[in-house]
Write an enzyme that holds these catalytic residues in place. Structure first.
Site, short mmCIF file in Angstrom:
data_model
loop_
_atom_site.label_atom_id
_atom_site.label_comp_id
_atom_site.label_asym_id
_atom_site.label_seq_id
_atom_site.Cartn_x
_atom_site.Cartn_y
_atom_site.Cartn_z
N LYS A 20 0.80 -1.22 0.00
CA LYS A 20 0.00 0.00 0.00
C LYS A 20 0.83 1.28 0.00
CE LYS A 20 -4.47 -1.20 0.20
NZ LYS A 20 -5.54 -0.60 -0.61
N SER A 29 0.50 -9.96 -0.15
CA SER A 29 0.28 -8.51 -0.14
C SER A 29 0.61 -7.82 1.17
CB SER A 29 -1.18 -8.22 -0.51
OG SER A 29 -2.06 -8.84 0.41
#
Length: 420
Positions: free
Chosen positions: A58, A313
């Protein structure tokens, strides 16, 4: 905006994003996983975005977005909403760029993610806890922007965010010695999937890109079924990094034709995967970070002999959640069972249950019983762990044979959650 226009503009911006991020993000490894490669007879590699300094991809989108904003906009202060990982990326960018930020997070956000946000942002950020879901926190953040003239940094539905996340795809192609046949991508709001789809569609069109969502928060799958983003009335928050009620309009346009398939996985399977990654590979994956690996079993036949990449992720997993993760994994595997059990109020009843009903490898893991003098038989809540799921049927038969069985609780989650 048409998908082709969006896709072209994203691809053009990816190289610029890479330049902005080169001294900010880690070029994470693309590492072969020998364990799963042997299991599936394929060449399976992990793109280790869990090794970013904020422990998720992110940071790429958040920093790229803020780096493209004019100084006068940054001076107003930025606002974001996040279940944790986007918040950490924005907090990091705020501290590095010396920009004031206000970060809205859902009330159930794991404590580990909350503390990380505060650590990365320091004195430059304020954290506001609001609502039960990401979408409720997002709506509160948007109202705050209107009231204080702030600039909202969207977690996924923004071209600059998508371009930042797309650098993951560029790195995978740069690091791959062989063509990538399958790419498994976790999907929440769709920013990462939209980014890698934009890159692979142009540079590696033969790659089959598989989007993976939690079955209890399948907003992209529902959007594809309906042909447009749809607001889900209710979702589970367990896979917090992918618990989004509605995917973005831009991300949907980029994903709807570029994704080869959109698959969902059960929370229990996600938990099994988290434990397996930790025990076999010493990888600490958060629930959303394990989605891509959890989906491999559904493609066992298709991926055999192929080059496969799974994006890990994120690794922002709170250690206090591990008992819940283990419990969900055991329930999913059929190795943990809860019952209402009837015990005669006489000496030796429990001994009979242990010696005659339980199998040699069965283990009582939970027991709650209160003796009531006014009744001949008392009811207990009993949790039993099995070594193999095939031991379940013999256990049920013995419980009924000796008149201990009252009810099986696993099929009634609301009742089980109330009692346990």
């Amino acid at each position: 905006m048409m998908k082709e226009e969006v896709g072209s503009s994203v691809l053009e911006e990816v190289c610029k994003a890479e330049e902005r991020l080169k001294n900010v993000v880690v070029k994470t490894p693309l590492a072969v996983n020998n364990n799963l490669s042997a299991v599936y007879g394929a060449n399976i590699s992990f793109k280790r975005e869990d090794l970013q300094q904020v422990r998720s991809y992110k940071i790429r989108g958040a920093y790229n977005k803020m780096a493209t904003m004019p100084p006068e906009s940054l001076a107003k202060g930025v606002v974001c909403a996040s279940a944790g990982n986007h918040a950490q990326g924005v907090a990091f960018a705020c501290s590095r760029m010396k920009v004031k930020g206000t970060i809205f997070m859902p009330l159930p956000t794991p404590g580990q993610k909350l503390e990380q946000v505060k650590m990365f942002g320091g004195s430059y950020i304020d954290v506001v806890l609001y609502g039960d879901t990401f979408d409720e926190a997002k709506n509160a953040a948007l109202r705050f922007c209107d009231e204080h003239d702030g600039v909202f940094i969207h977690p996924f539905d923004d071209p600059a965010i998508i371009a930042g996340q797309a650098t993951v795809g560029m790195e995978i192609l740069e690091q791959s010695d062989e063509p990538v046949d399958f790419l498994f991508v976790p999907v929440g709001g769709g920013g990462l999937a939209a980014g890698v789809c934009s890159v692979f569609e142009k540079l590696s069109p033969h790659t089959k890109i598989i989007g993976v969502e939690p079955s209890a928060a399948a907003s992209m799958k529902k959007a594809m079924e309906k042909g447009k983003p749809v607001l889900l009335e209710k979702i589970s928050r367990f896979v917090d990094g992918a618990a989004v009620q509605q995917v973005g309009a831009i991300t949907f346009e980029l994903c709807k034709n570029a994704l080869s398939d959109m698959v969902t996985v059960d929370e229990g399977l996600v938990c099994e995967t988290i434990l397996s990654l930790y025990n076999k590979d010493a990888i600490v994956a958060e629930p959303a970070g394990a989605l891509s690996v959890a989906a491999l079993e559904k493609y066992r036949d298709e991926i055999k002999g192929k080059n496969v990449v799974c994006i890990i992720s994120g690794s922002n997993n709170d250690i206090t959640r591990m008992e819940e993760i283990k419990e969900k994994a055991l329930l999913y595997a059929g190795l943990k069972h809860y019952f209402l059990v009837r015990f005669p109020q006489r000496p030796g009843a429990l001994k009979t249950f242990v010696m005659e009903v339980l199998g040699p490898d069965d283990d009582i893991t939970y027991f709650e019983y209160t003796q009531k003098n006014s009744k001949e038989k008392g009811i207990a809540v009993v949790g039993i762990a099995l070594k193999q799921n095939r031991d379940f049927s013999p256990l049920i038969s013995k419980m009924k044979q000796y008149d201990f069985f009252v009810n099986y609780l696993n099929n009634d989650p609301s009742l089980m959650n109330l009692l346990i």
